[in-house]
Design an enzyme around this catalytic site. Structure first.
Site, short mmCIF file in Angstrom:
data_model
loop_
_atom_site.label_atom_id
_atom_site.label_comp_id
_atom_site.label_asym_id
_atom_site.label_seq_id
_atom_site.Cartn_x
_atom_site.Cartn_y
_atom_site.Cartn_z
N HIS A 213 5.52 -11.75 -5.18
CA HIS A 213 5.20 -11.02 -3.70
C HIS A 213 4.07 -12.19 -3.26
O HIS A 213 3.16 -12.14 -3.83
CB HIS A 213 4.36 -9.78 -4.06
N CYS A 246 -2.53 -6.32 2.71
CA CYS A 246 -3.23 -5.16 2.14
C CYS A 246 -4.43 -4.90 2.98
O CYS A 246 -5.11 -5.61 3.34
CB CYS A 246 -3.72 -5.85 0.78
N ASN A 255 2.98 -11.34 5.02
CA ASN A 255 3.89 -11.66 4.03
C ASN A 255 4.83 -12.78 4.16
O ASN A 255 5.01 -12.90 5.64
CB ASN A 255 4.61 -10.31 4.00
#
Length: 326
Positions: A213, A246, A255
């Site tokens: 991730h 986050c 992302n």
């Protein structure tokens, strides 16, 4: 790490936009718009998707409809529907809704663990054990994944020791996790670090190594994907339009953009099973559901290049290869 079946893509893209992408936004996407977006992603060939998190709506109002979203998503065939569960109560609700896979956040940073889930890392491992027992009792076919947050550094704590990441990954497997993925929650990773850390964790937990991730906070998202590929990773989280980050990690943003990731992999000859033109159509559904929200990505702006061929030999139909309007 898990072996893909012959029918599976060479690289699995796990779309996390409906959870990680939406949780950081001020706007709350209407449920009907979420369902339409999820359906469009399914039509594009996405085969793993994280559709939400089972957390109190008071903390994340964007996730208030998560049970309804899960119940809808699992009616679509041929994909894995994931939900993030920070505790046993969340796991119970996710299983009741029919989720195929549960993801538990475990931070490599003690400071981030307290900020994100208000528990210590040791407490989260105990929570993992309780969730694994629940899963084994009521839904043994459901996969249990640990996403290790801040595995490459933390804006609250600072550097995170590599041996601590390895220790926690092994502890998570011992506690019942089927997979342990590593997350660059704060966008601090570089390719050399990514390659080294994934190799170290793979050496410790073998087939239990899960997804990468990675964030594009400092422009290294796709470079870090290549480093993880080199280390043997074959599952990658990404978010359509680059939405997300986050909310409990200052400075976390960006992302990896699903559209750019799919284009890069397919251009390299690595099959993702995703149709880029239908993915662009899903982007328009997302845009309609979040009017005015900036969407990121170079591929949607530039379009597919002349002569582009998918890894499986298909050629684009040419409907959505033109660049986005400014």
């Amino acid at each position: 790490m898990p072996l893909l079946s012959p029918a599976a893509p060479a690289v699995l893209i796990s779309e996390v936009g409906p959870r990680d992408g939406l949780q950081s936004l001020a706007a709350v996407m209407p449920t009907a718009a979420k369902l339409a977006w999820i359906d469009a992603l399914h039509a594009a060939g996405v085969r793993e998707i994280e559709v939400g998190s089972f957390v109190p709506a008071s903390r994340l109002p964007q996730m208030a409809d998560v049970a309804e979203v899960v119940r809808h998503a699992v009616t679509r065939p041929g994909w894995t529907v994931m939900a993030l569960v920070p505790n046993l109560r969340g796991a119970e609700a996710a299983l009741a809704a029919g989720a195929h896979k549960l993801t538990l956040p475990l931070s490599a940073s003690e400071a981030h663990s307290q900020a994100n889930v208000r528990r210590s890392r040791a407490q989260m491992l105990e929570e993992l054990r309780a969730i694994a027992r629940l899963r084994d009792r009521v839904a043994p076919g459901v996969a249990l994944e640990v996403g290790m947050s801040t595995a490459f550094g933390c804006t609250l704590q600072g550097p995170v020791a590599e041996d601590e990441v390895v220790r926690l990954a092994a502890a998570a497997v011992e506690a019942g996790a089927d997979e342990v993925g590593l997350s660059d929650t704060t966008g601090m990773a570089d390719p050399a670090q990514v390659r080294r850390r994934f190799r170290q964790v793979h050496a410790a937990i073998g087939r239990h190594l899960g997804a990468a991730h990675l964030h594009n906070t400092r422009g290294l998202g796709l470079a870090n994907v290549l480093a993880a590929l080199d280390a043997g990773v074959r599952t990658f989280d990404s978010s359509q339009g680059g939405l997300g980050g986050c909310p409990y990690a200052p400075g976390a943003s960006g992302n990896v953009v699903t559209e750019d990731l799919v284009f890069m992999l397919e251009a390299m000859g690595l099959d993702t099973g995703i149709d880029l033109e239908r993915l662009m159509a899903a982007r328009e559904v997302l845009r309609a559901g979040l009017p005015g929200e900036p969407l990121h990505g170079m591929t949607p702006e530039a379009g597919l290049p002349p002569g582009f061929v998918y890894a499986d030999g298909r050629r684009p139909a040419g409907v959505t290869t033109a660049p986005e309007a400014a």
